[in-house]
Scaffold this active site. Structure first.
Site, PDB file in Angstrom:
ATOM      1  N   LYS A   1       0.891  -1.167   0.000  1.00  0.00           N
ATOM      2  CA  LYS A   1       0.000   0.000   0.000  1.00  0.00           C
ATOM      3  C   LYS A   1       0.920   1.205   0.000  1.00  0.00           C
ATOM      4  O   LYS A   1       1.605   1.483   0.990  1.00  0.00           O
ATOM      5  CB  LYS A   1      -0.872  -0.016   1.252  1.00  0.00           C
ATOM      6  CG  LYS A   1      -1.681   1.245   1.452  1.00  0.00           C
ATOM      7  CD  LYS A   1      -2.774   0.989   2.473  1.00  0.00           C
ATOM      8  CE  LYS A   1      -2.814   2.037   3.574  1.00  0.00           C
ATOM      9  NZ  LYS A   1      -3.081   3.406   3.117  1.00  0.00           N
TER      10      LYS A   1
ATOM     11  N   ALA B   1      -9.145   5.943   3.908  1.00  0.00           N
ATOM     12  CA  ALA B   1      -9.042   7.108   4.795  1.00  0.00           C
ATOM     13  C   ALA B   1     -10.303   7.962   4.812  1.00  0.00           C
ATOM     14  O   ALA B   1     -10.935   8.182   3.783  1.00  0.00           O
ATOM     15  CB  ALA B   1      -7.858   7.989   4.446  1.00  0.00           C
TER      16      ALA B   1
ATOM     17  N   THR C   1      -8.459   4.241  11.878  1.00  0.00           N
ATOM     18  CA  THR C   1      -8.866   5.067  13.012  1.00  0.00           C
ATOM     19  C   THR C   1     -10.351   4.937  13.340  1.00  0.00           C
ATOM     20  O   THR C   1     -10.718   4.919  14.517  1.00  0.00           O
ATOM     21  CB  THR C   1      -8.528   6.545  12.727  1.00  0.00           C
ATOM     22  OG1 THR C   1      -7.185   6.613  12.245  1.00  0.00           O
ATOM     23  CG2 THR C   1      -8.652   7.398  13.971  1.00  0.00           C
TER      24      THR C   1
END
Lengths: 68, 269
Positions: free
Chosen positions: B111, B198, B221
């Protein structure tokens, strides 16, 4: 002999191979990559690669981190 | 009804898979390993997410204190490790990191992140394209983290990227899919899989990405930073499946005025 490992000086047994060094550092050889003086050393060459004083090593592994 | 739903879910898991570079995955959710309070919780969250790909950072071994290894908490027979070049600010750094990552994991998957700015963690387009070209030539399966820019996505695809990973919003921001129209355009032009990487903050963000037609979603996250990461991981699993099913089912067109659901005929007079 003194090596530089991951940017820091470190005293290790004279004439160690990469295999012996990893053992001394208690590092699992299947979980790292080793770069010796800017050259990436394949795992199959750890046993035959003898280190000498002043060598610079990077020992790299996978750590927590993901972005996203 | 519930049986039918479960059956459909099972069928979908069997036939509708995420494919790139000759690999095939039943789950379209990719999860991270960062920011968890501890590895045990991370392991439980991975389990609950149903993900089959887990992304990891590439760093120097810590020689000074014995610490638990991340790899003790990821069953590599079950999960495909996807090393990332997070923290790299130049193409050269990212290339070097990728080569070392390949030695650690003995896999060509990477990645690719080349970051252009510390505050936004937005990608550096020039560096990203350069690193993609070099790594593709070196035999890597390159999954570049890119802006939600259709032109850039096309360039990356032409350079040989195995998938493109446009951001929904800045890394760790939880702002969701800020520009669904750009993602839609990327989906129209790209022949390689499009994986939103993201920005996902909660389940509906993941669903939106999948409803747009994305092939997958990567998040870290959004799960790790939730009050209950394991519960959020499960929510994300459902969200991705729901979004994918809705996309395949084909949504109704949006209309300004009502359309009666009940027949007009047979009204009581």
């Amino acid at each position: 002999m003194e090596l530089t490992i991951n940017g820091k000086p470190r005293e290790v047994t004279d004439g160690a191979t990469i295999t012996a060094l990893l053992e001394e550092l208690k590092i699992h050889p299947l979980r790292v990559a080793v770069q010796l003086n800017l050259e990436v050393i394949k795992r199959e060459r750890y046993e035959e690669t003898t280190l000498k004083s002043g060598d610079k090593l990077e020992i790299i592994t996978f750590m927590a981190g993901g972005s996203g | 009804m519930r049986d039918g739903t479960v059956r459909k879910e099972k069928e979908m898991e069997k036939s509708d898979t995420l494919k790139f570079a000759g690999r095939e995955f039943r789950s379209r959710l990719i999860v991270g390993t960062g920011k968890y309070p501890d590895y045990r919780l991370m392991q439980q969250a991975h389990e609950a997410s149903g993900a089959e790909i887990v992304t990891v950072a590439v760093r120097r071994v810590n020689l000074d204190r014995s610490q638990e290894s991340l790899l003790d908490y990821i069953d590599t027979k079950r999960y495909t490790l996807l090393p990332n070049t997070a923290g790299c600010y130049t193409a050269e750094e990212a290339i070097k990191t990728s080569i070392l990552a390949r030695e650690v994991g003995l896999s060509d998957l990477i990645k690719l992140e080349v970051i252009g700015d510390q505050r936004t963690l937005f990608p550096d387009n020039e560096g990203l394209l350069k690193a993609t070209k070099v790594l593709v030539k070196e035999g890597f399966v390159v999954l570049p983290y890119t802006n939600d820019d259709p032109v850039m996505a096309k360039k990356l695809e032409d350079a040989g990227a195995a998938a493109v990973m446009p951001l929904g919003a800045p890394i760790g921001s939880g702002l969701g899919i800020r520009n669904p129209y750009n993602i839609k355009i990327i989906l129209e032009t790209a022949k390689v899989p499009v994986i939103v990487d993201a920005g996902v903050g909660t389940a509906s963000d993941a669903t939106i990405a999948m409803e747009l037609g994305c092939d997958g979603v990567l998040m870290n996250t959004g799960i790790a930073g939730a009050k209950d990461p394991v519960a959020m991981a499960e929510a994300m699993r459902h969200a991705v499946i729901a979004g994918r099913l809705a996309y395949l089912a084909g949504r109704i067109p949006k209309k300004l005025y009502a359309t009666a659901t009940s027949p007009i005929e047979g009204m009581i007079e």
